[in-house]
Design a protein around this motif. Sequence first.
Motif, mmCIF file in Angstrom:
data_model
loop_
_atom_site.group_PDB
_atom_site.id
_atom_site.type_symbol
_atom_site.label_atom_id
_atom_site.label_comp_id
_atom_site.label_asym_id
_atom_site.label_seq_id
_atom_site.Cartn_x
_atom_site.Cartn_y
_atom_site.Cartn_z
ATOM 1 N N ARG A 450 3.856 -0.392 -5.781
ATOM 2 C CA ARG A 450 2.906 0.651 -5.249
ATOM 3 C C ARG A 450 3.610 2.205 -4.692
ATOM 4 O O ARG A 450 2.838 2.843 -4.930
ATOM 5 N N PRO A 461 -1.291 6.377 -0.198
ATOM 6 C CA PRO A 461 -2.573 5.833 -0.250
ATOM 7 C C PRO A 461 -3.240 5.272 0.964
ATOM 8 O O PRO A 461 -2.404 5.103 1.780
ATOM 9 N N VAL A 463 -7.083 3.277 2.718
ATOM 10 C CA VAL A 463 -8.540 2.903 2.778
ATOM 11 C C VAL A 463 -9.275 3.566 3.485
ATOM 12 O O VAL A 463 -9.122 3.415 5.109
ATOM 13 N N ARG A 527 -7.549 -3.186 -2.055
ATOM 14 C CA ARG A 527 -5.858 -3.381 -1.842
ATOM 15 C C ARG A 527 -5.289 -3.156 -3.347
ATOM 16 O O ARG A 527 -4.491 -2.487 -3.458
ATOM 17 N N VAL A 530 -5.144 0.711 -3.597
ATOM 18 C CA VAL A 530 -3.955 1.330 -2.699
ATOM 19 C C VAL A 530 -2.859 1.073 -3.266
ATOM 20 O O VAL A 530 -1.645 1.649 -3.316
ATOM 21 N N VAL A 555 -4.041 -4.612 3.593
ATOM 22 C CA VAL A 555 -3.309 -3.307 3.376
ATOM 23 C C VAL A 555 -2.182 -2.937 4.712
ATOM 24 O O VAL A 555 -2.209 -3.671 5.621
ATOM 25 N N GLU A 559 -2.679 2.124 7.051
ATOM 26 C CA GLU A 559 -3.342 2.357 5.648
ATOM 27 C C GLU A 559 -4.904 2.119 5.734
ATOM 28 O O GLU A 559 -5.444 2.515 4.704
#
Length: 636
Positions: A450, A461, A463, A527, A530, A555, A559
């Motif tokens: 990630r 990143p 959401v 997820r 992300v 997450v 985030e």
Amino acid sequence: MAHVSDLISEDIEQYLKAHQHKSLLRFITCGSVDDGKSTLIGRLLYESKMLFEDQLAALESDSKKVGTQGGELDFALLVDGLAAEREQGITIDVAYRFFSTDRRKFIVADTPGHEQYTRNMVTGASTADVAILMIDARKGVLTQTCRHSYLVSLIGIRQVVLAINKLDMVGYSKEVFDRIVEEYRAFAKQIGIEQFVAIPMSALKGDNITAPSENTPWYHGPTLMGFLETVEIDNDVVQRGAFRMPVQWVNRPNLDFRGFSGRVVGGSIKPGQRIRVLPSGRESTVDRIVTFDGDLDKAVAGQSITITLRDEIDISRGDVLSTSEEPAPVADQFEANIVWMSDEPMLPGRPYLMKLGARTVGLTVSAPKYKVNVNTMEHLAAKTLELNEIGVCNLHLDQAVAFDPYEANRDTGGFVVIDRLTNATVGAGMLHFALRRSQNIHWQAIEVNRDAHASLKGQKPAVLWFTGLSGAGKSTIANLVEKKLHTLGRHTYLLDGDNVRHGLNKDLGFTEADRVENIRRVGEVSRLMVDAGLITLVSFISPFRAEREMARSLVGSGEFIEVFVDTPLGVAEKRDPKGLYKKARRGDLKNFTGIDSPYEAPDNPELRIDTTAVTAADAAEQIVEYLRANGILEVL
């Protein structure tokens, strides 16, 4: 010459020693409403001389006031302690009572007969050795008799008494007794109850409770008390099984002592034996078995102990200690029976908690394989479980746990289901076996992770989760936000509720269960995005808090940004850009949020957008400013 007081003290001491070493039998009374369960327990307390004079006087006085037993003592009043129970003449709560005879000690759970309180019956049965199934001789085998019998079988109680009560009201008829016994025997075979003891009785009159009744000369079996005093308690099976001890407490009173406390729930253990800690798999050797009364050479099932080890290894509350030769299996996916105990239905895919022994883990339940019709034992198709329904489901945990099948060990195979938001117990279950996929699927380490994806894109990143009623303006605002982020050079992706239902979720409808699954899938996709380093915008009604919290939990901290697009129902309905509210009002569109399906507004969203006060463009600018102020738009 010994003083009288010394002699009395000796007698008391001998009595206490004799009482201490009596075996303890736990039993439950169950059956349908008004079958006489509370009256039976009151009679047992009375016959075992467990009532004080003031209790007996109060019983006589209350019986006269109530006047329901025609001048007889109303023994149910000894047990029905709640005011509501006395007013309605039924048992609501589980009442536990202790009594003793010369041969044995007893703890009895008087459980409700009404279908509404079946959940309380499960609670009482969970620790019982014997079940007394009460049947009103006038009514015979009823639906609740079958339901309770099935639960008794599921819970693993193997000693069953069929107490055919109120025989005095059918003239002590042998024909009635025999007919009920045969009717019940035919049903019992279907659920695995091969043997039971049938006793004709009258709890009110005392027939066959403590002494054989002259009113049933045709009956030659044991009295109820005679059976309870002599029935074998099957503790040997647990003690012969594999050693299991869930760790309740890491005992560290000082720097020189570190032990692990808990109750042995299976098998036995000795100093010098090699043990394995599960689910971690670490091993060590038992050094001491410590109790309040001193060290033991051996501990067996039922004893509460503290174990010290020869090695310093990491053990926490909820871990299970077993021997290295017979370790408990470990898995994170199971098949299980579930008894649903909540007014709110069980929703597949909704995040719950499971408490198994001393460990609490995250749980989701798949759609039931089937539910059971307790009258016919027929397996019925089901998408969910309602209050008091029993079904077989697959379980998915967020981490592996040590377990045993319920039939091998109640303590390591039985669990409860807990609502994440209310912390209420909503179900109880029994594990059958681990699914093979849980043993065959392993997490694959990936080197481009990630952080690498985010670094390549030069961004953090996150959401952005837009929630609100249909017509609130979620998609419009989310689209404007994505355009602004795109202009700023941010890498984004927008998941819109309608668009996703054309592909990924096209198999889902709009029932509560389908809506839960809809959000579960989108949460998992979010997820993954992300992990890919994207700023992901999710525009879904997502009406339930539990599912939004589930998506948040997938997450990292900071985030997940919940954007509540707050629009009153009346305003959203006036806009009605897709004509959905009109359809819902006509009854053409069922389970529509805000009309005949609830919307649970966020408690503490990161952003609340009042669309009656700001335009969509202003709302989008407000959201971008929030992202900038919280470092989401920083270039890595």
